[in-house]
Design a protein around this motif. Structure first.
Motif, mmCIF file in Angstrom:
data_model
loop_
_atom_site.group_PDB
_atom_site.id
_atom_site.type_symbol
_atom_site.label_atom_id
_atom_site.label_comp_id
_atom_site.label_asym_id
_atom_site.label_seq_id
_atom_site.Cartn_x
_atom_site.Cartn_y
_atom_site.Cartn_z
ATOM 1 N N ASN A 16 7.499 -9.828 -1.822
ATOM 2 C CA ASN A 16 6.801 -8.555 -2.724
ATOM 3 C C ASN A 16 6.921 -8.468 -4.067
ATOM 4 O OD1 ASN A 16 9.648 -8.665 -2.006
ATOM 5 N ND2 ASN A 16 9.499 -6.792 -1.043
ATOM 6 N N LEU A 17 7.544 -9.950 -4.384
ATOM 7 C CA LEU A 17 7.368 -10.018 -6.174
ATOM 8 C C LEU A 17 6.939 -11.512 -6.081
ATOM 9 C CD1 LEU A 17 8.103 -10.535 -9.105
ATOM 10 C CD2 LEU A 17 10.666 -11.028 -8.150
ATOM 11 N N MET A 46 1.468 -7.397 -6.143
ATOM 12 C CA MET A 46 2.804 -7.734 -6.207
ATOM 13 C C MET A 46 2.948 -7.914 -7.285
ATOM 14 S SD MET A 46 2.502 -11.712 -4.144
ATOM 15 C CE MET A 46 4.479 -11.838 -4.151
ATOM 16 N N PRO A 47 3.966 -7.125 -7.967
ATOM 17 C CA PRO A 47 4.402 -7.486 -9.218
ATOM 18 C C PRO A 47 4.839 -8.738 -9.231
ATOM 19 C CG PRO A 47 5.879 -6.551 -7.984
ATOM 20 C CD PRO A 47 4.963 -6.544 -7.102
ATOM 21 N N ASN A 53 10.345 0.656 -7.765
ATOM 22 C CA ASN A 53 9.465 1.677 -8.670
ATOM 23 C C ASN A 53 8.195 1.028 -8.946
ATOM 24 O OD1 ASN A 53 11.618 2.871 -8.887
ATOM 25 N ND2 ASN A 53 12.847 1.737 -10.756
ATOM 26 N N TYR A 54 7.588 0.249 -8.652
ATOM 27 C CA TYR A 54 6.022 -0.200 -8.994
ATOM 28 C C TYR A 54 5.381 0.725 -8.165
ATOM 29 C CZ TYR A 54 7.599 -4.132 -12.024
ATOM 30 O OH TYR A 54 8.887 -5.106 -13.236
ATOM 31 N N ASN A 55 3.953 0.712 -7.905
ATOM 32 C CA ASN A 55 2.740 1.243 -7.901
ATOM 33 C C ASN A 55 1.915 -0.482 -6.984
ATOM 34 O OD1 ASN A 55 0.945 2.566 -6.813
ATOM 35 N ND2 ASN A 55 1.299 4.253 -7.782
ATOM 36 N N ILE A 99 -1.185 -1.220 -8.903
ATOM 37 C CA ILE A 99 -1.337 -2.703 -8.956
ATOM 38 C C ILE A 99 -2.845 -3.437 -8.881
ATOM 39 C CG2 ILE A 99 -0.640 -5.281 -8.794
ATOM 40 C CD1 ILE A 99 2.165 -3.508 -9.220
ATOM 41 N N SER A 100 -2.541 -3.355 -7.189
ATOM 42 C CA SER A 100 -3.877 -4.202 -6.560
ATOM 43 C C SER A 100 -5.584 -3.308 -6.969
ATOM 44 C CB SER A 100 -4.339 -3.667 -5.142
ATOM 45 O OG SER A 100 -5.157 -4.242 -4.148
#
Length: 385
Positions: A286-287, A309-310, A352-354, A358-359
């Motif tokens: 996830n990162l 993924m951020p 906090n990342y959507n 992002i995708s």
């Protein structure tokens, strides 16, 4: 235009029997364009073989691929240098003739990486008045890379750039580098593509799982810098795991990680992965972390974004152009202190990342459909002049 255009993808690099991953981003560009045009690829490569020339042809995902293997000349004497150029030209002509037997004519040459195939694009323009565009991805053209162009190579590169009808660097950063090599003003930035059938969004686990994928060349990707930072991170927390994989000397980095005292339960370092395996790794982490000393427009970042993924990346080449406040953070290269600070912050704020957004945004920029349409617009405008 109702009739599909015939595009010659002239490739300085391209996957082949000798180098199966070489220029695979060019192959993906060809497949993206093939959604809208008839695409034929021509690539030549030297090989220690008995035959003077050997031609391999294949239909691959709607792309006609012609690879010409030519007998390698091992000497570098002046007479042999001339013979090398002559043999390369003969190989290109043989491949071009093979393509014409199938498609009859070419509307546009799409040169991929200016050197060494650019000389044949110039030949086709001069001999047959076939316009050409250049997709450029070569880090050697950037100022801050260890690779330096020789005098003759630089002159050939400049001549090819000067005569291109449109220049298509993959990033603004590379555009700025090209502007120092040529007075050509016809630019259109077009990024690398991602196969969105392979790289798909999947809900990520709540675990702090970091991923790094690269060629594992330390002078380029700074793997030791990543591991040194992970060691520092492990002094204050152990709620994370990092996977590092790539087609380099992963044994060395395993030993390095153990040597500096990273706990074995916090990391895994492995060898080369297939495209499908990379996609699976991105879906299960996830990162994404990239800490390069220099870059162009890394495909792994766009692939990570498409999977949701951020990204935490160093500012190198076009990486900063890919990152916004919504999908990641950019840090300076070779600054482990700031990398540690931002890595801590992102691990604390991953929720906090959507990731779906992002995708979605990544697909809108990097999908075959999006990039293929950009190239079609460039071709159509060029031929309408």
């Amino acid at each position: 235009m109702s009739k599909k255009l015939n595009i010659l993808f002239l490739a300085s690099w391209y996957p082949n029997n000798l180098l199966p991953f070489n220029g695979n981003f060019i192959q993906k560009h060809a497949q993206a364009v093939s959604k809208f045009c008839n695409v034929s690829v021509l690539h030549i490569i030297a090989h220690n073989q008995d035959e003077k020339f050997k031609i391999d042809t294949a239909e691959n995902n709607n792309v006609y691929e012609v690879i010409v293997y030519y007998r390698k000349i091992n000497s570098n004497s002046p007479i042999h240098q001339f013979q090398k150029l002559k043999r390369r030209q003969e190989a290109h002509l043989l491949g071009y003739k093979t393509i014409l037997e199938k498609v009859r004519h070419i509307d546009i040459t799409h040169l991929n990486v200016v050197f060494p195939a650019g000389s044949f694009a110039l030949y086709l323009k001069k001999k047959f008045n076939i316009p050409f565009i250049i997709s450029e991805n070569w880090t050697a053209l950037l100022e801050n890379t260890p690779t330096q162009l020789g005098t003759i190579t630089k002159k050939i590169v400049q001549k090819t750039l000067d005569n291109a009808d449109v220049l298509c660097p993959v990033s603004e950063d590379l555009k700025q580098a090209l502007q120092k090599l040529t007075a050509n003003l016809n630019y259109q930035i077009v990024p690398n593509v991602v196969n969105t059938n392979t790289f798909t969004f999947k809900e990520h686990s709540a675990e702090n799982k970091i991923l790094h994928i690269s060629n594992l060349k330390d002078e380029h990707k700074n793997i030791t810098g990543i591991l040194d930072t992970i060691k520092e991170l492990s002094k204050t927390r152990n709620d994370f795991f990092i996977t590092i994989a790539g087609n380099g000397d992963y044994h060395f980095f395993n030993q390095y990680a153990l040597k500096i005292g990273i706990q074995e339960n916090l990391f895994k370092i492995e060898g080369a992965k297939s495209t499908e395996e990379v996609a699976q790794l991105m879906q299960s982490h996830n990162l994404f972390l990239l800490y390069s000393n220099y870059e162009n427009l890394p495909c792994v970042i766009s692939e990570a974004l498409v999977t949701g993924m951020p990204v935490l990346t160093s500012k190198a080449g076009g990486t900063a152009e890919m990152i916004t406040d919504e999908n990641g953070i950019v840090v300076p290269p070779k600054n482990n202190k700031i990398l540690l600070e931002k890595l801590n912050y992102m691990l604390d704020n991953l929720a906090n990342y959507n990731c779906k957004e992002i995708s979605k945004n990544g697909i809108n920029i990097y999908s075959y459909e999006a990039v293929g349409k950009q190239f079609l617009a460039i071709y159509t405008k060029l031929l309408s002049k």
